[in-house]
Motif scaffolding. Structure first.
Motif, PDB file in Angstrom:
ATOM      1  N   THR A 127       2.481  11.301  -8.819  1.00  0.00           N
ATOM      2  CA  THR A 127       1.619  11.779  -9.898  1.00  0.00           C
ATOM      3  C   THR A 127       1.085  13.174  -9.589  1.00  0.00           C
ATOM      4  OG1 THR A 127       1.006   9.494 -10.407  1.00  0.00           O
ATOM      5  CG2 THR A 127      -0.352  11.223 -11.365  1.00  0.00           C
ATOM      6  N   ARG A 128       0.733  13.417  -8.331  1.00  0.00           N
ATOM      7  CA  ARG A 128       0.309  14.770  -7.954  1.00  0.00           C
ATOM      8  C   ARG A 128       1.439  15.772  -8.198  1.00  0.00           C
ATOM      9  NH1 ARG A 128      -1.461  12.057  -2.971  1.00  0.00           N
ATOM     10  NH2 ARG A 128      -3.570  11.294  -3.381  1.00  0.00           N
ATOM     11  N   TRP A 129       2.653  15.390  -7.821  1.00  0.00           N
ATOM     12  CA  TRP A 129       3.798  16.276  -8.015  1.00  0.00           C
ATOM     13  C   TRP A 129       4.029  16.525  -9.506  1.00  0.00           C
ATOM     14  CZ3 TRP A 129       8.474  16.149 -10.493  1.00  0.00           C
ATOM     15  CH2 TRP A 129       9.398  17.136 -10.138  1.00  0.00           C
ATOM     16  N   MET A 130       3.963  15.466 -10.294  1.00  0.00           N
ATOM     17  CA  MET A 130       4.166  15.599 -11.746  1.00  0.00           C
ATOM     18  C   MET A 130       3.168  16.573 -12.348  1.00  0.00           C
ATOM     19  SD  MET A 130       6.627  13.809 -13.150  1.00  0.00           S
ATOM     20  CE  MET A 130       7.769  12.565 -12.547  1.00  0.00           C
ATOM     21  N   PRO A 134       6.150  13.354   1.805  1.00  0.00           N
ATOM     22  CA  PRO A 134       4.935  12.929   2.513  1.00  0.00           C
ATOM     23  C   PRO A 134       3.881  14.020   2.606  1.00  0.00           C
ATOM     24  CG  PRO A 134       6.760  13.268   4.052  1.00  0.00           C
ATOM     25  CD  PRO A 134       7.341  13.326   2.669  1.00  0.00           C
ATOM     26  N   GLU A 135       4.303  15.272   2.434  1.00  0.00           N
ATOM     27  CA  GLU A 135       3.341  16.386   2.520  1.00  0.00           C
ATOM     28  C   GLU A 135       2.334  16.366   1.373  1.00  0.00           C
ATOM     29  OE1 GLU A 135       6.543  17.912  -0.187  1.00  0.00           O
ATOM     30  OE2 GLU A 135       6.462  16.688   1.630  1.00  0.00           O
ATOM     31  N   LEU A 136       2.614  15.585   0.327  1.00  0.00           N
ATOM     32  CA  LEU A 136       1.698  15.498  -0.809  1.00  0.00           C
ATOM     33  C   LEU A 136       0.602  14.456  -0.602  1.00  0.00           C
ATOM     34  CD1 LEU A 136       4.245  15.704  -3.778  1.00  0.00           C
ATOM     35  CD2 LEU A 136       2.705  17.494  -2.964  1.00  0.00           C
ATOM     36  N   ALA A 137       0.621  13.771   0.535  1.00  0.00           N
ATOM     37  CA  ALA A 137      -0.399  12.763   0.828  1.00  0.00           C
ATOM     38  C   ALA A 137      -1.770  13.424   0.957  1.00  0.00           C
ATOM     39  CB  ALA A 137      -0.053  12.017   2.105  1.00  0.00           C
ATOM     40  N   VAL A 138      -2.788  12.718   0.490  1.00  0.00           N
ATOM     41  CA  VAL A 138      -4.166  13.215   0.590  1.00  0.00           C
ATOM     42  C   VAL A 138      -4.972  12.281   1.489  1.00  0.00           C
ATOM     43  CG1 VAL A 138      -6.268  13.782  -0.673  1.00  0.00           C
ATOM     44  CG2 VAL A 138      -4.056  14.372  -1.645  1.00  0.00           C
ATOM     45  N   VAL A 184       0.986   8.155   5.662  1.00  0.00           N
ATOM     46  CA  VAL A 184       2.425   8.033   5.450  1.00  0.00           C
ATOM     47  C   VAL A 184       3.140   8.117   6.788  1.00  0.00           C
ATOM     48  CG1 VAL A 184       4.448   8.978   4.280  1.00  0.00           C
ATOM     49  CG2 VAL A 184       2.216   9.095   3.170  1.00  0.00           C
ATOM     50  N   ASP A 185       3.672   6.975   7.226  1.00  0.00           N
ATOM     51  CA  ASP A 185       4.442   6.913   8.473  1.00  0.00           C
ATOM     52  C   ASP A 185       5.922   6.964   8.103  1.00  0.00           C
ATOM     53  OD1 ASP A 185       5.661   6.408  10.850  1.00  0.00           O
ATOM     54  OD2 ASP A 185       4.719   4.458  11.213  1.00  0.00           O
ATOM     55  N   GLU A 186       6.519   8.126   8.290  1.00  0.00           N
ATOM     56  CA  GLU A 186       7.908   8.315   7.873  1.00  0.00           C
ATOM     57  C   GLU A 186       8.882   7.442   8.659  1.00  0.00           C
ATOM     58  OE1 GLU A 186       9.217  12.403   6.921  1.00  0.00           O
ATOM     59  OE2 GLU A 186       7.220  13.002   7.605  1.00  0.00           O
ATOM     60  N   ASP A 187       8.478   6.966   9.833  1.00  0.00           N
ATOM     61  CA  ASP A 187       9.369   6.162  10.660  1.00  0.00           C
ATOM     62  C   ASP A 187       9.239   4.666  10.401  1.00  0.00           C
ATOM     63  OD1 ASP A 187      10.401   8.418  11.985  1.00  0.00           O
ATOM     64  OD2 ASP A 187       8.665   8.467  13.320  1.00  0.00           O
ATOM     65  N   ARG A 199       0.828  -1.213   0.000  1.00  0.00           N
ATOM     66  CA  ARG A 199       0.000   0.000   0.000  1.00  0.00           C
ATOM     67  C   ARG A 199       0.858   1.256   0.000  1.00  0.00           C
ATOM     68  NH1 ARG A 199      -4.737  -2.119   4.220  1.00  0.00           N
ATOM     69  NH2 ARG A 199      -5.691  -3.562   2.709  1.00  0.00           N
ATOM     70  N   THR A 200       1.976   1.212   0.705  1.00  0.00           N
ATOM     71  CA  THR A 200       2.886   2.358   0.712  1.00  0.00           C
ATOM     72  C   THR A 200       3.427   2.625  -0.685  1.00  0.00           C
ATOM     73  OG1 THR A 200       3.500   1.975   3.026  1.00  0.00           O
ATOM     74  CG2 THR A 200       5.024   3.269   1.695  1.00  0.00           C
ATOM     75  N   ASN A 201       3.717   1.556  -1.428  1.00  0.00           N
ATOM     76  CA  ASN A 201       4.172   1.715  -2.798  1.00  0.00           C
ATOM     77  C   ASN A 201       3.101   2.381  -3.652  1.00  0.00           C
ATOM     78  OD1 ASN A 201       6.207   0.955  -4.994  1.00  0.00           O
ATOM     79  ND2 ASN A 201       4.327   0.032  -5.772  1.00  0.00           N
ATOM     80  N   ARG A 202       1.862   1.986  -3.450  1.00  0.00           N
ATOM     81  CA  ARG A 202       0.745   2.594  -4.190  1.00  0.00           C
ATOM     82  C   ARG A 202       0.617   4.072  -3.841  1.00  0.00           C
ATOM     83  NH1 ARG A 202      -1.864   1.126  -8.819  1.00  0.00           N
ATOM     84  NH2 ARG A 202      -3.823   2.256  -8.950  1.00  0.00           N
ATOM     85  N   TRP A 203       0.763   4.377  -2.564  1.00  0.00           N
ATOM     86  CA  TRP A 203       0.665   5.770  -2.139  1.00  0.00           C
ATOM     87  C   TRP A 203       1.806   6.601  -2.708  1.00  0.00           C
ATOM     88  CZ3 TRP A 203      -0.208   3.761   3.482  1.00  0.00           C
ATOM     89  CH2 TRP A 203      -1.532   3.291   3.604  1.00  0.00           C
ATOM     90  N   PHE A 204       2.982   5.991  -2.851  1.00  0.00           N
ATOM     91  CA  PHE A 204       4.114   6.681  -3.489  1.00  0.00           C
ATOM     92  C   PHE A 204       3.734   7.098  -4.906  1.00  0.00           C
ATOM     93  CE2 PHE A 204       7.825   5.950  -6.339  1.00  0.00           C
ATOM     94  CZ  PHE A 204       8.606   7.033  -5.959  1.00  0.00           C
TER      95      PHE A 204
END
Length: 273
Positions: A67-70, A249-253, A257-260, A57-62
């Motif tokens: 894509t949002r950034w692009m 991670p700030e681009l998450a909607v 996103v658990d950075e740790d 799921r983390t890979n999917r969220w990446f």
């Protein structure tokens, strides 16, 4: 909406005798387009690595954050996504076209079951286009030839190879394949790539590799240096090659996103100068 490249594809037999990475991934994501053999492998992996589902799921969220950034920061309007997998909303084109309805997206995958769901990948906005190619990443020239029917290769393209290269063994010459794909793109294009690594949790990853191998599936983790090599000659976007949770991670909607968290996947985005 463009049509699919279905030459001989609809007659391909879906092999349900052994697991397929796209279907195992679908099971991890909670999808229903998988078979008992895929679920069995998924459960075996979960038995020795309880984080496997969260990693998927983390890979999917990446992919979603990239894509949002692009679409927003980089202004990209064309996407070539190889190793698409079974559609799981939101798909790449939905994110891209939500930001820029005129975006054009081409998906490519080698699993016949993905073709059966291609209609979900072809639901484009009226202003944009989506298309699907039934092809293997080991056929870069064929993918590029078909993609040119939808994408304008004189304008920047985002090439996505998300959780794909670790299914390529050294005998597949993965660096050469990526280089050939990137070489066809114009300046201003981007490469998006995520790849399994044993750097962070070697014991769990090794067990996963062994389980995939027992199911007849190649799985090759790579070190940070080996993943970085895919981006040779390109300009890495900050923060570079990092664990997936560390990539903006700030681009998450809607995602968490658990950075740790320890996620055994590196990811990065790089621009072709």
């Amino acid at each position: 909406m463009a049509g699919t490249d279905s030459t001989d594809a609809r007659t391909d037999r879906i092999d349900t005798s052994r697991p397929h990475p796209a279907r195992v991934y679908d099971w991890f994501l909670g999808g229903k387009d998988n078979y008992p053999v895929d679920e069995e492998l998924g459960r075996q992996i979960m038995g020795v690595d309880g984080t496997a589902r969260h990693v998927a799921r983390t890979n999917r969220w990446f992919m979603q954050r990239v894509t949002r950034w692009m679409a927003r920061q980089a202004g990209v309007r064309q996407y070539l996504d190889i190793g698409t997998g079974i559609p799981t909303e939101p798909n790449l084109h939905q994110i891209a076209q939500a930001a820029a309805p005129e975006s054009r997206v081409v998906y490519a995958d080698n699993d016949p079951i993905v073709l059966t769901h291609a209609e979900a990948l072809l639901r484009s906005t009226p202003e944009g286009v989506t298309d699907y190619i039934q092809a293997d990443v080991r056929e870069p020239e064929r993918i590029l030839e078909q993609a040119r029917k939808t994408l304008d290769f004189t304008r920047p393209v985002s090439l996505s190879l998300v959780a794909l290269t670790h299914f390529l063994g050294d005998e597949d010459r993965p660096y050469d394949l990526v280089e050939r794909l990137v070489a066809a793109l114009p300046p201003g294009s981007h490469l998006v790539l995520s790849q399994l690594t044993a750097d962070l949790d070697p014991a769990a990853v090794l067990r996963g590799v062994q389980m995939y191998s027992a199911g007849g599936v190649t799985l090759v983790p790579r070190t940070h240096a080996e993943v970085s090599r895919f981006f040779d000659g390109l300009e890495l976007v900050e923060p570079g090659v990092v664990q997936l949770t560390r990539w903006h991670p700030e681009l998450a909607v809607d995602e968490t996103v658990d950075e740790d968290a320890v996620i055994s996947l590196y990811g990065a985005v790089a621009r072709k100068p």
